[in-house]
Every structure is written in structure tokens, then in C-alpha cells.
Design an enzyme around this catalytic site. Structure first.
Site, PDB file in Angstrom:
ATOM      1  N   ASP A   1       0.827  -1.219   0.000  1.00 20.95           N
ATOM      2  CA  ASP A   1       0.000   0.000   0.000  1.00 20.95           C
ATOM      3  C   ASP A   1       0.857   1.262   0.000  1.00 20.95           C
ATOM      4  O   ASP A   1       0.534   2.237   0.667  1.00 20.95           O
ATOM      5  CB  ASP A   1      -0.916   0.023   1.233  1.00 20.95           C
ATOM      6  CG  ASP A   1      -1.810  -1.187   1.346  1.00 20.95           C
ATOM      7  OD1 ASP A   1      -2.043  -1.855   0.330  1.00 20.95           O
ATOM      8  OD2 ASP A   1      -2.276  -1.476   2.461  1.00 20.95           O
TER       9      ASP A   1
ATOM     10  N   ARG B   1      -5.419  -2.352  -3.990  1.00 19.86           N
ATOM     11  CA  ARG B   1      -6.606  -2.826  -3.291  1.00 19.86           C
ATOM     12  C   ARG B   1      -7.336  -1.604  -2.739  1.00 19.86           C
ATOM     13  O   ARG B   1      -6.717  -0.561  -2.496  1.00 19.86           O
ATOM     14  CB  ARG B   1      -6.243  -3.808  -2.178  1.00 19.86           C
ATOM     15  CG  ARG B   1      -5.269  -3.276  -1.126  1.00 19.86           C
ATOM     16  CD  ARG B   1      -4.960  -4.345  -0.097  1.00 19.86           C
ATOM     17  NE  ARG B   1      -4.064  -3.863   0.950  1.00 19.86           N
ATOM     18  CZ  ARG B   1      -3.844  -4.510   2.094  1.00 19.86           C
ATOM     19  NH1 ARG B   1      -4.464  -5.652   2.342  1.00 19.86           N
ATOM     20  NH2 ARG B   1      -3.014  -4.034   2.993  1.00 19.86           N
TER      21      ARG B   1
ATOM     22  N   TRP C   1      -8.786   0.767  -0.168  1.00 17.74           N
ATOM     23  CA  TRP C   1      -8.823   1.089   1.257  1.00 17.74           C
ATOM     24  C   TRP C   1     -10.249   1.476   1.656  1.00 17.74           C
ATOM     25  O   TRP C   1     -10.721   1.152   2.734  1.00 17.74           O
ATOM     26  CB  TRP C   1      -7.835   2.216   1.535  1.00 17.74           C
ATOM     27  CG  TRP C   1      -7.742   2.645   2.965  1.00 17.74           C
ATOM     28  CD1 TRP C   1      -8.173   1.961   4.072  1.00 17.74           C
ATOM     29  CD2 TRP C   1      -7.179   3.861   3.453  1.00 17.74           C
ATOM     30  NE1 TRP C   1      -7.900   2.678   5.217  1.00 17.74           N
ATOM     31  CE2 TRP C   1      -7.294   3.850   4.863  1.00 17.74           C
ATOM     32  CE3 TRP C   1      -6.586   4.959   2.837  1.00 17.74           C
ATOM     33  CZ2 TRP C   1      -6.840   4.898   5.660  1.00 17.74           C
ATOM     34  CZ3 TRP C   1      -6.120   5.990   3.625  1.00 17.74           C
ATOM     35  CH2 TRP C   1      -6.255   5.954   5.019  1.00 17.74           C
TER      36      TRP C   1
END
Length: 324
Positions: free
Chosen positions: A187, A244, A246
Site C-alpha cells: 500500500d 486494493r 482502502w
């Protein structure tokens, strides 16, 4: 990421042009301040020079930084506007702004080596780093290099170095990065702001791979993160994911970029907690390279929408800002 949680005048002119922000006629004169850790300039620390910059100024303050390592937390508060940090080394690697807080000691959002809130910020020819994870046994900890929460920020020829959560693009952000380098593990580009990366190398350095982005773009915001003509690399093959969500409506587009064999071709987008990547606004468009295969897990932006997802569309806002 934890889902809960020349001369001085020439430099000043260059900075104004690079940000796309021209000072009005009523603005005061541009200012140049100098920093050198060895005491050969006006200030020994970058923070001291920022503190000395005029407050709420529409004229640009250019802070030149002599090559060296500056171990300090740097804060550009909201009342320090139109600040440029200019490294004076022959490469970005020669001027390094670094600190080593982590989420375990400070919380993720407060662990950054640099915090930027002042609008019209610019940085060029330097490195911003959080080296906390370089200590044995600390790998995989959240440790932010740059916490950006500023409108109309520009980064050129800059390196951002970290581990997990390298770069927080917070919701007030509208920013542009070109000809730069960003690395991390998990991330490592995350947040709800709007940002364009152009001709920038993005490197996943963990041998087991991980997701590059974790966008938390608000549902009402059309644009989030755009990687345009970038190069995506990694330490190992078939391990790295593009991102991805959040938050459920995260928006990310990888467009006309080179995706190397580091990409996990079969599943480059993954879920985060209860947020399904299939419900997020994740797309690819005309990417190339061995990591650019297509399948049902790789949504492609339709040609009919490509004209609405250009760098300038992401950056323009309501004022037509064009730092490119």
C-alpha cells in the site's frame, strides 16, 4: 497499511513555471533561502528555512539545499505557501531528507518524515525517505516518507523511499509527479487525494510482493490516482499487485504504462477487508510489457472513456491547473 487507521532568480522563475502557478502582480518579490548542514548557508536545517519563509505569500520562496543528509522531520504548514525545495546535488540521491518514525511509535498518519500542507508546494532533485524499516526486525511496519495534504503540489526528479505506506496522498491533495522514483512494499501509494504520476518508476521491493496502491477516493470525487506512462518494477516475478481499495470507491488507473514481469498477471487487483476490488473504480488502459496481460480480473478502461481520463483531466480542477 492498516485499514483502520543559473542563479536564485532563475530558480524562482523555474519554480513558478513548474507549478503552473503564476504570482499576481501585487505579490511581493520572490525569495531564495539557502540550507547547508555544514553551516555554509543561511540555515543548517530545512525546517529552519521553511520557518523563515514569508507566511501566506503568493510569491515563491525557493529553498536551495546543499547536497547531504538532513535527518529531521520536515513540516510545510498550510500558511507556508508557494515553497520550493531544490536539491543542489548532481542527482536526487545526493540530497536526502530522512527520518525514522513508524506507526508503532507515532501512528501511521503521524509517522511521516515530511508533512506538506501548504498549497503550491514544489520539490525537485532530492530524496524524501523514511528509513525505519532498514533496521533489522522492523520490516513490514508502516512508516510514511511523505504525508501530502496540499493542493497544486509538483514533484520533479524526486525519490520517495520507504517500506509499507511510503506515500500518503491525503484528501486535500491535487498533485503531479514526473520523472521520479517511488518504492515501498505494501500500500505504498495510498489515500483519497488526486494525483498523476508521469514517467515515474514505481518499485515494489519486497520479495514476496504486495499491492502498490490503496486508494480511499471519496465516492463523490471522480479522479483518484493515475499512473501515466510509468514503469512498474519489483524484486521478484509474478508477485506484485496493482492495488486494493482502502475504501469502497477507490479510483486508480494505470494507463499506457510498462508493467514488468513483477506483476501478478492472474490477479493484479485484490480485496481489502470488506471492500471488494470489483466494486472499486480500478482500470488499466493500453499498458505494455510482460505484466500487461488481460483477463477477467483485469478491467480495461473503454476507449470511449479514455479522453476523460487524461493527466490534464485529473489535474485541472476548477481552476484549469496545468503543471505539465
Amino acid at each position: 497499511m492498516n485499514p483502520r487507521v543559473a542563479g536564485a532568480a532563475a530558480l524562482a522563475v523555474l519554480a513558478l513555471v513548474s507549478t503552473g502557478a503564476a504570482a499576481p502582480a501585487s505579490a511581493g518579490p520572490a525569495v531564495t533561502l539557502t540550507v547547508a548542514a555544514d553551516g555554509s548557508a543561511q540555515y543548517r536545517t530545512v525546517q529552519a528555512a521553511i520557518n523563515a519563509a514569508p507566511a501566506n505569500s503568493s510569491a515563491r520562496t525557493t529553498i536551495t539545499i546543499k547536497a547531504g543528509t538532513y535527518r529531521e522531520i520536515v513540516r510545510v504548514p498550510s500558511n507556508r505557501t508557494a515553497i520550493t525545495l531544490q536539491g543542489l546535488g548532481s542527482t536526487p540521491a545526493q540530497t536526502v531528507l530522512v527520518f525514522n518514525n513508524s506507526a508503532s511509535s507515532s501512528g501511521t498518519f503521524n509517522s511521516a518524515s515530511m508533512f506538506v500542507d501548504g498549497r503550491d508546494f514544489a520539490a525537485t532533485n532530492l530524496t524524501i525517505s523514511n528509513d525505519y524499516a532498514e533496521k533489522p526486525g522492523t520490516e513490514g511496519n508502516q512508516a510514511v516518507a511523505l504525508h501530502l495534504n496540499a493542493d497544486r503540489a509538483v514533484f520533479r526528479d524526486v525519490r520517495l523511499l520507504g517500506d509499507q505506506d511510503t506515500f500518503l496522498v491525503n484528501e486535500k491533495t491535487r498533485a503531479y509527479m514526473a520523472d521520479s522514483y517511488v518504492e515501498g512494499t505494501v500500500d505504498f501509494v495510498f489515500g483519497g487525494g488526486t494525483m498523476v504520476f508521469e514517467r515515474t518508476t514505481v518499485h515494489e521491493k519486497r520479495t514476496t510482493g504486495g499491492p502498490i496502491t490503496a486508494a480511499s477516493t471519496p465516492a463523490a470525487r471522480k479522479y483518484g490516482l493515475l499512473f501515466y506512462r510509468c514503469t512498474i518494477t519489483g524484486a521478484t516475478g509474478d508477485t506484485t499487485q496493482l492495488g486494493r481499495p482502502w475504501r469502497p470507491d477507490g479510483q486508480v488507473l494505470f494507463r499506457e504504462s510498462t508493467l514488468t514481469a513483477t506483476l501478478k498477471n492472474s490477479q493484479p487487483w485484490i480485496d481489502m477487508s470488506d471492500n471488494s476490488w470489483k466494486k472499486a473504480r480500478f482500470f488499466e488502459y493500453r499498458n505494455t510489457g510482460p505484466g500487461a496481460t488481460q483477463n477477467s480480473n483485469r478491467p480495461q478502461l473503454p476507449d470511449s472513456l479514455a479522453g476523460d481520463h487524461t493527466p490534464q483531466k485529473y489535474l485541472a480542477g476548477t481552476d484549469g491547473w496545468n503543471p505539465r
